[in-house]
Design a protein around this motif. Structure first.
Motif, PDB file in Angstrom:
ATOM      1  N   CYS A   4       0.816  -1.209   0.000  1.00  0.00           N
ATOM      2  CA  CYS A   4       0.000   0.000   0.000  1.00  0.00           C
ATOM      3  C   CYS A   4       0.854   1.264   0.000  1.00  0.00           C
ATOM      4  O   CYS A   4       0.553   2.226  -0.702  1.00  0.00           O
ATOM      5  CB  CYS A   4      -0.930   0.002   1.210  1.00  0.00           C
ATOM      6  SG  CYS A   4      -2.247  -1.229   1.067  1.00  0.00           S
ATOM      7  N   HIS A  30      -2.173  -3.594  -8.051  1.00  0.00           N
ATOM      8  CA  HIS A  30      -2.394  -3.461  -6.615  1.00  0.00           C
ATOM      9  C   HIS A  30      -3.835  -3.061  -6.322  1.00  0.00           C
ATOM     10  O   HIS A  30      -4.487  -3.604  -5.433  1.00  0.00           O
ATOM     11  CB  HIS A  30      -1.434  -2.433  -6.010  1.00  0.00           C
ATOM     12  CG  HIS A  30      -1.624  -2.274  -4.530  1.00  0.00           C
ATOM     13  ND1 HIS A  30      -1.031  -3.103  -3.609  1.00  0.00           N
ATOM     14  CD2 HIS A  30      -2.387  -1.407  -3.816  1.00  0.00           C
ATOM     15  CE1 HIS A  30      -1.413  -2.753  -2.396  1.00  0.00           C
ATOM     16  NE2 HIS A  30      -2.227  -1.714  -2.484  1.00  0.00           N
ATOM     17  N   CYS A  34      -6.910  -4.427  -3.597  1.00  0.00           N
ATOM     18  CA  CYS A  34      -6.786  -3.668  -2.355  1.00  0.00           C
ATOM     19  C   CYS A  34      -7.878  -2.620  -2.225  1.00  0.00           C
ATOM     20  O   CYS A  34      -7.792  -1.535  -2.816  1.00  0.00           O
ATOM     21  CB  CYS A  34      -5.402  -3.026  -2.277  1.00  0.00           C
ATOM     22  SG  CYS A  34      -5.116  -2.259  -0.676  1.00  0.00           S
TER      23      CYS A  34
HETATM   24 ZN   LIG Z   1      -3.308  -1.023  -0.978  1.00  0.00          ZN
END
Ligand SMILES: [Zn+2]
Length: 79
Positions: A4, A30, A34
């Motif tokens: 992150c 990502h 996420c």
């Molecule tokens: Zn993330």
């Protein structure tokens, strides 16, 4: 795979208009997996008056830095 923190850093580059196609691909990968980062991006884009140009040009540097810091800490606490 980017974490992150890496992704937020990439996002900041992206909002400044500086991101290589390779980094953009990493970021997309990502974001697919996420939710917090997707929320971050959504909130960021939805914030009135804030876009990459506004951040880069119109917003005083100090404010931009505080906003960036705030958003980063928000992501940090969410992960
Ligand atoms: Zn993330």
């Amino acid at each position: 795979m980017y974490n992150c923190k890496d992704s937020i850093n990439l996002l900041m580059d992206y909002l400044d208009g500086e991101m290589s196609p390779e980094d953009a691909q990493h970021l997309r990968e990502h974001l697919r997996g996420c939710a917090p980062c997707v929320d971050f991006l959504r909130t960021y884009k939805a914030t009135p008056g804030v876009c990459k140009r506004a951040l880069a040009q119109a917003m005083p540097k100090e404010v931009a830095e505080k906003l960036t810091e705030f958003l980063r800490s928000k992501i940090k606490s969410a992960s």
